[in-house]
Scaffold this motif. Structure first.
Motif, short mmCIF file in Angstrom:
data_model
loop_
_atom_site.label_atom_id
_atom_site.label_comp_id
_atom_site.label_asym_id
_atom_site.label_seq_id
_atom_site.Cartn_x
_atom_site.Cartn_y
_atom_site.Cartn_z
N TRP A 1 9.77 61.31 31.67
CA TRP A 1 8.61 60.69 32.29
C TRP A 1 9.10 59.44 33.01
O TRP A 1 9.82 58.62 32.43
N ASP B 1 8.32 68.11 26.57
CA ASP B 1 6.97 68.21 27.12
C ASP B 1 6.11 69.12 26.24
O ASP B 1 6.53 69.52 25.15
N ARG C 1 11.45 62.19 41.80
CA ARG C 1 11.75 63.53 41.29
C ARG C 1 13.13 63.99 41.75
O ARG C 1 13.89 64.57 40.97
N TYR D 1 8.37 64.21 35.25
CA TYR D 1 6.96 63.89 35.39
C TYR D 1 6.91 62.46 35.93
O TYR D 1 7.36 61.54 35.26
#
Length: 89
Positions: free
Chosen positions: A40, A32, A63, A76
């Motif tokens: 992601w 990131d 998540r 993300y």
């Protein structure tokens, strides 16, 4: 596709009880903005199924899958429409 990415993708595909249909999952691993390991995840939905609260729940579920599958990666999670370009290419 890395082993981590494949494991996350498989776990996402096995999710049940989603509050709205997810037509596909896209997963991409990398670093990131702070150079920390991250992943992601894109939930690909039909735009006609858009419901903000349901998509919030889908993101939370995704998540949780990432954190339980590969604990060292920061997840993300984003939502894309079926008509949008593939975000992993």
């Amino acid at each position: 596709m890395s082993d981590n990415t494949a494991a996350i993708h498989t776990a996402l595909e096995e999710l049940t009880g989603l509050p709205t249909p997810v037509h596909a999952w896209r997963v991409k691993e990398g670093l990131d903005a702070t150079d920390d390991p991250a992943v992601w995840v894109w939930a690909i939905i039909d735009e006609a199924d858009y419901d903000a609260e349901a998509l919030h729940q889908v993101k939370d579920m995704a998540r949780a899958v990432v954190r339980s599958t590969v604990p060292g990666l920061w997840p993300y999670v984003l939502v894309r429409g079926l008509g949008e370009p593939d975000p992993t290419t």
